[in-house]
Design a protein around this motif. Structure first.
Motif, PDB file in Angstrom:
ATOM      1  N   LEU A 160      31.353  34.531  32.239  1.00 16.49           N
ATOM      2  CA  LEU A 160      32.338  33.637  31.627  1.00 16.49           C
ATOM      3  C   LEU A 160      32.265  33.712  30.101  1.00 16.49           C
ATOM      4  N   VAL A 161      31.045  33.821  29.571  1.00 17.18           N
ATOM      5  CA  VAL A 161      30.893  33.955  28.120  1.00 17.18           C
ATOM      6  C   VAL A 161      31.558  35.246  27.644  1.00 17.18           C
ATOM      7  N   PHE A 162      31.404  36.304  28.413  1.00 25.95           N
ATOM      8  CA  PHE A 162      32.042  37.579  28.059  1.00 25.95           C
ATOM      9  C   PHE A 162      33.571  37.432  28.037  1.00 25.95           C
ATOM     10  N   GLN A 163      34.121  36.706  29.011  1.00 26.02           N
ATOM     11  CA  GLN A 163      35.570  36.490  29.043  1.00 26.02           C
ATOM     12  C   GLN A 163      36.027  35.626  27.874  1.00 26.02           C
ATOM     13  N   GLN A 164      35.198  34.667  27.490  1.00 24.74           N
ATOM     14  CA  GLN A 164      35.569  33.841  26.332  1.00 24.74           C
ATOM     15  C   GLN A 164      35.582  34.673  25.062  1.00 24.74           C
ATOM     16  N   ARG A 165      34.584  35.509  24.863  1.00 27.38           N
ATOM     17  CA  ARG A 165      34.518  36.350  23.662  1.00 27.38           C
ATOM     18  C   ARG A 165      35.661  37.354  23.622  1.00 27.38           C
ATOM     19  N   GLY A 166      36.146  37.733  24.778  1.00 24.90           N
ATOM     20  CA  GLY A 166      37.276  38.639  24.830  1.00 24.90           C
ATOM     21  C   GLY A 166      38.621  37.961  24.670  1.00 24.90           C
ATOM     22  N   ASP A 178      22.205  31.702  30.415  1.00 21.52           N
ATOM     23  CA  ASP A 178      22.919  32.746  29.668  1.00 21.52           C
ATOM     24  C   ASP A 178      24.322  32.289  29.262  1.00 21.52           C
ATOM     25  N   ASN A 179      24.357  31.086  28.732  1.00 22.84           N
ATOM     26  CA  ASN A 179      25.657  30.553  28.331  1.00 22.84           C
ATOM     27  C   ASN A 179      26.001  30.851  26.875  1.00 22.84           C
ATOM     28  N   GLY A 180      25.217  31.726  26.231  1.00 23.83           N
ATOM     29  CA  GLY A 180      25.534  32.146  24.878  1.00 23.83           C
ATOM     30  C   GLY A 180      24.903  31.320  23.801  1.00 23.83           C
ATOM     31  N   THR A 181      24.152  30.273  24.126  1.00 28.15           N
ATOM     32  CA  THR A 181      23.489  29.446  23.127  1.00 28.15           C
ATOM     33  C   THR A 181      22.042  29.862  23.016  1.00 28.15           C
ATOM     34  N   THR A 182      21.413  29.501  21.903  1.00 31.46           N
ATOM     35  CA  THR A 182      20.016  29.844  21.672  1.00 31.46           C
ATOM     36  C   THR A 182      19.064  28.781  22.202  1.00 31.46           C
ATOM     37  N   ILE A 183      19.589  27.669  22.652  1.00 26.34           N
ATOM     38  CA  ILE A 183      18.757  26.566  23.134  1.00 26.34           C
ATOM     39  C   ILE A 183      18.919  26.439  24.638  1.00 26.34           C
ATOM     40  N   THR A 184      17.798  26.472  25.352  1.00 25.01           N
ATOM     41  CA  THR A 184      17.841  26.315  26.813  1.00 25.01           C
ATOM     42  C   THR A 184      17.873  24.838  27.144  1.00 25.01           C
ATOM     43  N   PRO A 186      18.395  21.762  30.164  1.00 19.73           N
ATOM     44  CA  PRO A 186      18.304  21.547  31.615  1.00 19.73           C
ATOM     45  C   PRO A 186      19.685  21.433  32.236  1.00 19.73           C
ATOM     46  N   VAL A 187      19.750  21.676  33.525  1.00 13.57           N
ATOM     47  CA  VAL A 187      21.020  21.601  34.248  1.00 13.57           C
ATOM     48  C   VAL A 187      21.586  20.202  34.197  1.00 13.57           C
ATOM     49  N   GLN A 188      20.741  19.217  34.271  1.00 11.63           N
ATOM     50  CA  GLN A 188      21.156  17.828  34.175  1.00 11.63           C
ATOM     51  C   GLN A 188      20.708  17.282  32.825  1.00 11.63           C
ATOM     52  N   PRO A 189      21.365  16.321  32.284  1.00 11.74           N
ATOM     53  CA  PRO A 189      22.413  15.523  32.905  1.00 11.74           C
ATOM     54  C   PRO A 189      23.819  16.002  32.629  1.00 11.74           C
ATOM     55  N   GLY A 190      24.000  16.865  31.657  1.00 13.95           N
ATOM     56  CA  GLY A 190      25.376  17.197  31.311  1.00 13.95           C
ATOM     57  C   GLY A 190      25.506  18.661  30.943  1.00 13.95           C
ATOM     58  N   PRO A 191      26.740  19.080  30.700  1.00 15.03           N
ATOM     59  CA  PRO A 191      26.997  20.489  30.391  1.00 15.03           C
ATOM     60  C   PRO A 191      26.650  20.833  28.940  1.00 15.03           C
ATOM     61  N   THR A 192      26.506  22.112  28.713  1.00 12.79           N
ATOM     62  CA  THR A 192      26.323  22.633  27.361  1.00 12.79           C
ATOM     63  C   THR A 192      27.625  23.255  26.893  1.00 12.79           C
ATOM     64  N   ILE A 193      28.077  22.853  25.734  1.00 12.84           N
ATOM     65  CA  ILE A 193      29.344  23.359  25.203  1.00 12.84           C
ATOM     66  C   ILE A 193      29.067  24.645  24.439  1.00 12.84           C
ATOM     67  N   VAL A 194      29.767  25.700  24.816  1.00 16.40           N
ATOM     68  CA  VAL A 194      29.631  26.987  24.145  1.00 16.40           C
ATOM     69  C   VAL A 194      30.568  26.995  22.957  1.00 16.40           C
ATOM     70  N   SER A 195      30.017  27.194  21.789  1.00 14.92           N
ATOM     71  CA  SER A 195      30.815  27.192  20.562  1.00 14.92           C
ATOM     72  C   SER A 195      30.616  28.500  19.831  1.00 14.92           C
ATOM     73  N   ASN A 196      31.682  28.992  19.239  1.00 10.40           N
ATOM     74  CA  ASN A 196      31.592  30.245  18.483  1.00 10.40           C
ATOM     75  C   ASN A 196      30.678  30.106  17.276  1.00 10.40           C
ATOM     76  N   THR A 197      30.548  28.896  16.717  1.00 10.77           N
ATOM     77  CA  THR A 197      29.739  28.706  15.517  1.00 10.77           C
ATOM     78  C   THR A 197      28.252  28.708  15.833  1.00 10.77           C
ATOM     79  N   THR A 198      27.839  28.388  17.075  1.00  6.32           N
ATOM     80  CA  THR A 198      26.426  28.342  17.441  1.00  6.32           C
ATOM     81  C   THR A 198      26.016  29.538  18.255  1.00  6.32           C
ATOM     82  N   THR A 200      24.624  32.923  18.831  1.00  3.76           N
ATOM     83  CA  THR A 200      23.900  33.924  18.061  1.00  3.76           C
ATOM     84  C   THR A 200      24.243  35.324  18.481  1.00  3.76           C
ATOM     85  N   ALA A 201      24.818  35.517  19.654  1.00  2.00           N
ATOM     86  CA  ALA A 201      25.164  36.867  20.116  1.00  2.00           C
ATOM     87  C   ALA A 201      26.585  37.240  19.784  1.00  2.00           C
TER      88      ALA A 201
END
Length: 342
Positions: A160-166, A178-184, A186-198, A200-201
Protein backbone atom coordinates in the motif's frame (compact mmCIF):
# COMPACT_ATOMS: atom_id res chain seq x y z
CA UNK A 1 -36.07 -19.14 -7.75
CA UNK A 2 -37.18 -15.77 -9.08
CA UNK A 3 -36.90 -14.71 -12.70
CA UNK A 4 -35.79 -11.11 -12.12
CA UNK A 5 -33.62 -8.97 -14.39
CA UNK A 6 -33.90 -5.42 -13.01
CA UNK A 7 -35.24 -3.56 -10.03
CA UNK A 8 -35.43 -0.09 -8.51
CA UNK A 9 -34.86 -0.11 -4.76
CA UNK A 10 -34.63 -3.55 -3.14
CA UNK A 11 -34.78 -4.44 0.53
CA UNK A 12 -34.34 -8.03 1.73
CA UNK A 13 -34.50 -9.06 5.38
CA UNK A 14 -33.99 -12.50 6.84
CA UNK A 15 -33.51 -13.97 3.41
CA UNK A 16 -30.73 -16.47 2.91
CA UNK A 17 -30.30 -16.43 -0.84
CA UNK A 18 -32.04 -14.63 -3.71
CA UNK A 19 -31.79 -16.91 -6.73
CA UNK A 20 -32.55 -15.08 -9.99
CA UNK A 21 -32.53 -18.17 -12.16
CA UNK A 22 -28.99 -17.40 -13.40
CA UNK A 23 -30.14 -14.03 -14.72
CA UNK A 24 -27.98 -10.95 -14.09
CA UNK A 25 -29.78 -8.46 -11.88
CA UNK A 26 -29.15 -4.72 -12.30
CA UNK A 27 -30.67 -2.29 -9.86
CA UNK A 28 -31.47 1.34 -10.53
CA UNK A 29 -31.81 2.29 -6.86
CA UNK A 30 -30.40 1.14 -3.53
CA UNK A 31 -30.04 -2.26 -1.88
CA UNK A 32 -30.50 -3.34 1.72
CA UNK A 33 -29.73 -6.93 2.64
CA UNK A 34 -30.04 -7.75 6.35
CA UNK A 35 -30.37 -10.71 8.69
CA UNK A 36 -29.66 -13.54 6.34
CA UNK A 37 -28.47 -16.99 7.37
CA UNK A 38 -27.94 -20.23 5.47
CA UNK A 39 -31.02 -22.29 4.70
CA UNK A 40 -31.01 -26.03 4.96
CA UNK A 41 -27.75 -27.49 3.60
CA UNK A 42 -26.62 -24.30 1.77
CA UNK A 43 -23.94 -22.01 3.16
CA UNK A 44 -24.57 -19.10 0.77
CA UNK A 45 -26.13 -15.81 1.72
CA UNK A 46 -26.75 -13.00 -0.77
CA UNK A 47 -27.52 -12.38 -4.44
CA UNK A 48 -24.95 -14.22 -6.58
CA UNK A 49 -25.99 -12.66 -9.94
CA UNK A 50 -26.39 -9.03 -8.84
CA UNK A 51 -24.18 -6.96 -11.18
CA UNK A 52 -24.87 -3.32 -10.35
CA UNK A 53 -26.51 -1.08 -7.77
CA UNK A 54 -27.74 2.40 -8.74
CA UNK A 55 -26.81 4.19 -5.49
CA UNK A 56 -25.95 2.71 -2.07
CA UNK A 57 -25.79 -0.87 -0.84
CA UNK A 58 -25.96 -1.98 2.79
CA UNK A 59 -25.16 -5.59 3.70
CA UNK A 60 -25.21 -6.30 7.42
CA UNK A 61 -26.17 -8.45 10.37
CA UNK A 62 -25.79 -11.72 8.47
CA UNK A 63 -24.22 -14.72 10.13
CA UNK A 64 -22.61 -18.13 9.67
CA UNK A 65 -22.41 -18.16 5.93
CA UNK A 66 -20.70 -17.07 2.78
CA UNK A 67 -21.76 -13.62 1.59
CA UNK A 68 -22.14 -14.27 -2.13
CA UNK A 69 -21.95 -11.07 -4.18
CA UNK A 70 -19.42 -12.35 -6.66
CA UNK A 71 -21.03 -10.67 -9.72
CA UNK A 72 -21.38 -7.19 -8.24
CA UNK A 73 -19.17 -4.78 -10.26
CA UNK A 74 -20.42 -1.21 -9.89
CA UNK A 75 -21.70 0.71 -6.87
CA UNK A 76 -21.56 4.44 -7.61
CA UNK A 77 -22.66 5.32 -4.10
CA UNK A 78 -21.39 3.70 -0.91
CA UNK A 79 -21.04 0.01 -0.12
CA UNK A 80 -21.28 -0.82 3.58
CA UNK A 81 -20.55 -4.35 4.83
CA UNK A 82 -20.93 -4.21 8.61
CA UNK A 83 -21.82 -6.22 11.70
CA UNK A 84 -21.72 -9.62 10.05
CA UNK A 85 -20.68 -12.58 12.20
CA UNK A 86 -18.59 -15.60 11.27
CA UNK A 87 -18.82 -14.94 7.55
CA UNK A 88 -16.62 -15.15 4.52
CA UNK A 89 -17.13 -12.69 1.70
CA UNK A 90 -17.08 -12.72 -2.08
CA UNK A 91 -16.65 -9.40 -3.88
CA UNK A 92 -14.26 -10.70 -6.49
CA UNK A 93 -15.68 -8.61 -9.38
CA UNK A 94 -16.16 -5.31 -7.59
CA UNK A 95 -14.54 -2.79 -9.95
CA UNK A 96 -15.84 0.71 -9.22
CA UNK A 97 -17.23 2.02 -5.95
CA UNK A 98 -17.78 5.43 -4.47
CA UNK A 99 -16.98 4.64 -0.83
CA UNK A 100 -16.20 1.19 0.52
CA UNK A 101 -16.48 0.28 4.20
CA UNK A 102 -15.99 -3.26 5.50
CA UNK A 103 -15.78 -2.92 9.28
CA UNK A 104 -16.84 -4.56 12.55
CA UNK A 105 -17.50 -8.00 11.17
CA UNK A 106 -16.86 -10.29 14.13
CA UNK A 107 -14.96 -13.51 13.39
CA UNK A 108 -15.17 -12.74 9.72
CA UNK A 109 -12.50 -12.39 7.04
CA UNK A 110 -12.06 -9.23 4.98
CA UNK A 111 -11.55 -10.35 1.36
CA UNK A 112 -8.90 -9.37 -1.16
CA UNK A 113 -10.52 -7.00 -3.65
CA UNK A 114 -8.62 -8.23 -6.67
CA UNK A 115 -10.69 -6.38 -9.34
CA UNK A 116 -11.12 -3.00 -7.62
CA UNK A 117 -9.89 -0.17 -9.87
CA UNK A 118 -11.35 3.10 -8.60
CA UNK A 119 -12.74 4.37 -5.31
CA UNK A 120 -12.97 7.54 -3.33
CA UNK A 121 -12.47 6.29 0.24
CA UNK A 122 -11.75 2.79 1.51
CA UNK A 123 -11.97 1.63 5.11
CA UNK A 124 -11.16 -1.95 6.12
CA UNK A 125 -11.12 -3.15 9.72
CA UNK A 126 -10.80 -6.69 10.99
CA UNK A 127 -8.92 -9.77 9.95
CA UNK A 128 -7.67 -9.26 6.39
CA UNK A 129 -7.08 -12.26 4.16
CA UNK A 130 -3.39 -12.23 3.21
CA UNK A 131 -3.14 -15.81 2.02
CA UNK A 132 -2.30 -14.59 -1.49
CA UNK A 133 0.01 -11.82 -0.26
CA UNK A 134 -0.40 -8.37 1.17
CA UNK A 135 -1.33 -6.68 -2.09
CA UNK A 136 -5.05 -6.51 -1.37
CA UNK A 137 -5.72 -4.02 -4.21
CA UNK A 138 -3.64 -5.42 -7.10
CA UNK A 139 -5.75 -3.72 -9.81
CA UNK A 140 -6.22 -0.36 -8.07
CA UNK A 141 -5.67 2.62 -10.38
CA UNK A 142 -6.86 5.52 -8.24
CA UNK A 143 -8.10 6.12 -4.71
CA UNK A 144 -8.83 9.85 -4.63
CA UNK A 145 -9.62 9.99 -0.92
CA UNK A 146 -8.19 8.11 2.05
CA UNK A 147 -7.41 4.42 2.37
CA UNK A 148 -7.60 3.28 6.01
CA UNK A 149 -6.42 -0.20 7.00
CA UNK A 150 -6.96 -1.43 10.56
CA UNK A 151 -5.82 -5.03 10.62
CA UNK A 152 -6.57 -7.09 13.73
CA UNK A 153 -3.51 -9.31 13.19
CA UNK A 154 -0.10 -8.82 11.63
CA UNK A 155 -0.41 -7.10 8.28
CA UNK A 156 2.35 -5.76 6.05
CA UNK A 157 1.61 -2.30 4.60
CA UNK A 158 4.52 -2.19 2.15
CA UNK A 159 2.39 -2.77 -0.97
CA UNK A 160 0.00 0.00 0.00
CA UNK A 161 2.89 2.36 0.75
CA UNK A 162 4.30 1.61 -2.70
CA UNK A 163 0.93 2.48 -4.27
CA UNK A 164 0.77 5.71 -2.30
CA UNK A 165 4.26 6.75 -3.44
CA UNK A 166 3.24 6.02 -6.99
CA UNK A 167 0.30 8.41 -6.73
CA UNK A 168 -2.37 5.70 -6.82
CA UNK A 169 -3.47 6.21 -3.22
CA UNK A 170 -3.80 9.84 -2.20
CA UNK A 171 -3.79 9.40 1.58
CA UNK A 172 -2.93 6.23 3.47
CA UNK A 173 -3.52 5.20 7.07
CA UNK A 174 -2.18 1.73 7.89
CA UNK A 175 -1.48 0.26 11.34
CA UNK A 176 0.55 -2.72 10.10
CA UNK A 177 4.28 -3.20 9.70
CA UNK A 178 6.45 -1.59 7.01
CA UNK A 179 4.13 1.35 6.79
CA UNK A 180 6.89 3.73 5.72
CA UNK A 181 7.51 5.38 9.10
CA UNK A 182 10.69 5.17 11.15
CA UNK A 183 8.84 4.56 14.41
CA UNK A 184 7.39 1.13 15.20
CA UNK A 185 4.01 1.52 16.80
CA UNK A 186 1.88 -1.20 18.39
CA UNK A 187 -1.15 -2.45 16.51
CA UNK A 188 -3.40 -1.05 19.20
CA UNK A 189 -4.88 1.31 20.07
CA UNK A 190 -4.98 3.23 16.84
CA UNK A 191 -3.62 3.52 13.32
CA UNK A 192 -0.40 5.14 12.20
CA UNK A 193 -0.79 7.89 9.64
CA UNK A 194 1.67 7.67 6.77
CA UNK A 195 2.87 11.13 5.84
CA UNK A 196 5.21 12.18 3.07
CA UNK A 197 7.00 14.55 5.47
CA UNK A 198 7.91 11.76 7.96
CA UNK A 199 8.71 9.07 5.44
CA UNK A 200 12.44 8.36 5.53
CA UNK A 201 12.30 6.07 2.50
CA UNK A 202 10.59 8.63 0.30
CA UNK A 203 13.89 9.74 -1.16
CA UNK A 204 14.73 6.35 -2.65
CA UNK A 205 14.89 6.21 -6.48
CA UNK A 206 11.94 3.85 -6.69
CA UNK A 207 9.61 6.53 -5.32
CA UNK A 208 10.25 9.05 -8.08
CA UNK A 209 7.32 9.78 -10.34
CA UNK A 210 7.42 9.84 -14.11
CA UNK A 211 7.53 13.64 -14.07
CA UNK A 212 10.54 13.61 -11.75
CA UNK A 213 12.39 11.19 -13.99
CA UNK A 214 11.55 13.37 -17.00
CA UNK A 215 12.97 16.42 -15.22
CA UNK A 216 16.14 14.52 -14.35
CA UNK A 217 16.51 13.44 -17.98
CA UNK A 218 16.11 17.02 -19.23
CA UNK A 219 18.67 18.26 -16.72
CA UNK A 220 21.20 15.62 -17.75
CA UNK A 221 20.65 16.49 -21.41
CA UNK A 222 21.27 20.20 -20.75
CA UNK A 223 24.48 19.42 -18.83
CA UNK A 224 25.76 17.18 -21.64
CA UNK A 225 24.99 19.78 -24.33
CA UNK A 226 26.70 22.47 -22.27
CA UNK A 227 29.79 20.30 -21.88
CA UNK A 228 29.95 19.60 -25.61
CA UNK A 229 29.55 23.29 -26.47
CA UNK A 230 32.28 24.24 -23.98
CA UNK A 231 34.67 21.65 -25.45
CA UNK A 232 34.06 22.90 -29.00
CA UNK A 233 34.68 26.52 -27.94
CA UNK A 234 37.91 25.57 -26.17
CA UNK A 235 39.24 23.66 -29.22
CA UNK A 236 38.48 26.56 -31.58
CA UNK A 237 40.05 29.04 -29.15
CA UNK A 238 43.27 27.00 -28.93
CA UNK A 239 43.46 26.62 -32.72
CA UNK A 240 43.04 30.39 -33.21
CA UNK A 241 45.78 31.13 -30.70
CA UNK A 242 48.05 28.59 -32.39
CA UNK A 243 47.53 30.21 -35.81
CA UNK A 244 48.34 33.66 -34.39
CA UNK A 245 51.54 32.31 -32.85
CA UNK A 246 52.63 30.78 -36.17
CA UNK A 247 52.02 34.09 -37.97
CA UNK A 248 54.14 35.99 -35.45
CA UNK A 249 56.96 33.47 -35.72
CA UNK A 250 56.95 33.63 -39.53
CA UNK A 251 56.84 37.45 -39.72
CA UNK A 252 60.19 39.46 -40.43
CA UNK A 253 62.31 40.39 -37.44
CA UNK A 254 61.57 43.88 -36.26
CA UNK A 255 64.26 46.54 -35.79
CA UNK A 256 65.07 46.69 -32.07
CA UNK A 257 65.39 50.49 -32.25
CA UNK A 258 62.03 50.84 -33.91
CA UNK A 259 60.41 48.78 -31.16
CA UNK A 260 61.35 51.50 -28.67
CA UNK A 261 60.25 54.40 -30.89
CA UNK A 262 57.44 56.39 -29.45
CA UNK A 263 54.98 57.58 -32.06
CA UNK A 264 55.06 61.38 -32.42
CA UNK A 265 52.11 63.35 -31.13
CA UNK A 266 49.55 64.71 -33.56
CA UNK A 267 50.35 68.43 -33.93
CA UNK A 268 48.23 69.22 -36.98
CA UNK A 269 45.79 71.47 -35.16
CA UNK A 270 48.32 73.38 -32.99
CA UNK A 271 49.68 76.93 -33.89
CA UNK A 272 51.92 79.55 -32.35
CA UNK A 273 50.62 83.01 -31.41
CA UNK A 274 51.65 84.49 -34.80
CA UNK A 275 49.53 81.83 -36.54
CA UNK A 276 52.58 79.92 -37.81
CA UNK A 277 52.20 76.17 -37.85
CA UNK A 278 54.35 74.29 -35.39
CA UNK A 279 57.20 72.50 -37.07
CA UNK A 280 58.35 69.29 -35.49
CA UNK A 281 62.07 68.56 -35.73
CA UNK A 282 62.82 65.25 -37.39
CA UNK A 283 64.41 62.51 -35.34
CA UNK A 284 68.21 62.32 -35.11
CA UNK A 285 68.32 59.28 -37.34
CA UNK A 286 67.04 61.42 -40.23
CA UNK A 287 69.33 64.53 -39.83
CA UNK A 288 72.64 64.59 -41.70
CA UNK A 289 75.26 67.39 -41.85
CA UNK A 290 76.32 68.38 -45.37
CA UNK A 291 79.97 68.93 -46.12
CA UNK A 292 80.43 72.51 -47.58
CA UNK A 293 83.73 74.00 -48.67
CA UNK A 294 84.47 77.30 -46.91
CA UNK A 295 84.35 80.33 -49.17
CA UNK A 296 86.39 83.54 -49.02
CA UNK A 297 84.71 86.80 -48.59
CA UNK A 298 84.35 88.79 -51.79
CA UNK A 299 87.11 91.40 -52.37
CA UNK A 300 85.00 93.94 -54.16
CA UNK A 301 85.66 96.69 -51.61
CA UNK A 302 88.86 95.55 -50.00
CA UNK A 303 92.11 96.79 -51.56
CA UNK A 304 95.65 96.61 -50.37
CA UNK A 305 97.12 100.00 -49.68
CA UNK A 306 100.07 100.79 -51.85
CA UNK A 307 103.29 101.80 -50.18
CA UNK A 308 104.19 105.44 -50.01
CA UNK A 309 106.66 106.59 -52.60
CA UNK A 310 110.11 106.80 -51.21
CA UNK A 311 111.42 110.15 -50.38
CA UNK A 312 113.63 111.59 -53.01
CA UNK A 313 117.11 112.01 -51.89
CA UNK A 314 118.32 115.48 -51.50
CA UNK A 315 114.91 116.96 -51.79
CA UNK A 316 115.03 119.69 -49.27
CA UNK A 317 111.59 120.84 -50.09
CA UNK A 318 109.97 117.63 -48.86
CA UNK A 319 111.94 117.61 -45.75
CA UNK A 320 111.40 121.17 -45.14
CA UNK A 321 107.78 120.89 -45.87
CA UNK A 322 107.36 118.04 -43.35
CA UNK A 323 109.43 119.73 -40.81
CA UNK A 324 107.58 122.88 -41.13
CA UNK A 325 104.20 121.17 -40.95
CA UNK A 326 103.08 120.77 -37.44
CA UNK A 327 99.38 120.15 -37.98
CA UNK A 328 99.01 116.31 -38.15
CA UNK A 329 95.31 116.20 -39.02
CA UNK A 330 95.90 118.50 -41.87
CA UNK A 331 98.61 116.25 -43.18
CA UNK A 332 96.39 113.18 -42.96
CA UNK A 333 93.67 115.03 -44.81
CA UNK A 334 96.01 115.91 -47.57
CA UNK A 335 97.17 112.30 -47.88
CA UNK A 336 93.63 111.07 -48.22
CA UNK A 337 93.02 113.64 -50.89
CA UNK A 338 95.98 112.41 -52.89
CA UNK A 339 95.30 108.72 -52.55
CA UNK A 340 92.01 107.24 -53.89
CA UNK A 341 92.37 104.03 -51.84
CA UNK A 342 92.17 105.65 -48.41
Amino acid sequence: MINLGSAGDLTLRNVALLDTAYNDLSMMGSLEFYGGSPFLNSSYIGIPFLTAVGSDANIGSNSNGHLSFGSLANVPGSLFVTNNTNCTMDFDRLTNVGNLSIVDNDSSTVPILSALETANNIHLRGYIDSSAGFNIFPALQLAKGTVTIEASKGFNCSKLVFQQRGGIIHNLICNGTDNGTTITRPVQPGPTIVSNTTDTAATSPSTLTAGAWAGIGVGIGIVVLGGVAGAIWFILHVKRKYKDLIKRLNSPTQNPDSANDVPPPNLEGLHETEGQGIRREASDSQVYEMHVQPTEKPDDHIRELPSLPPELAGDPLWSVGLAETTDLPQIQSQQRARSPYI
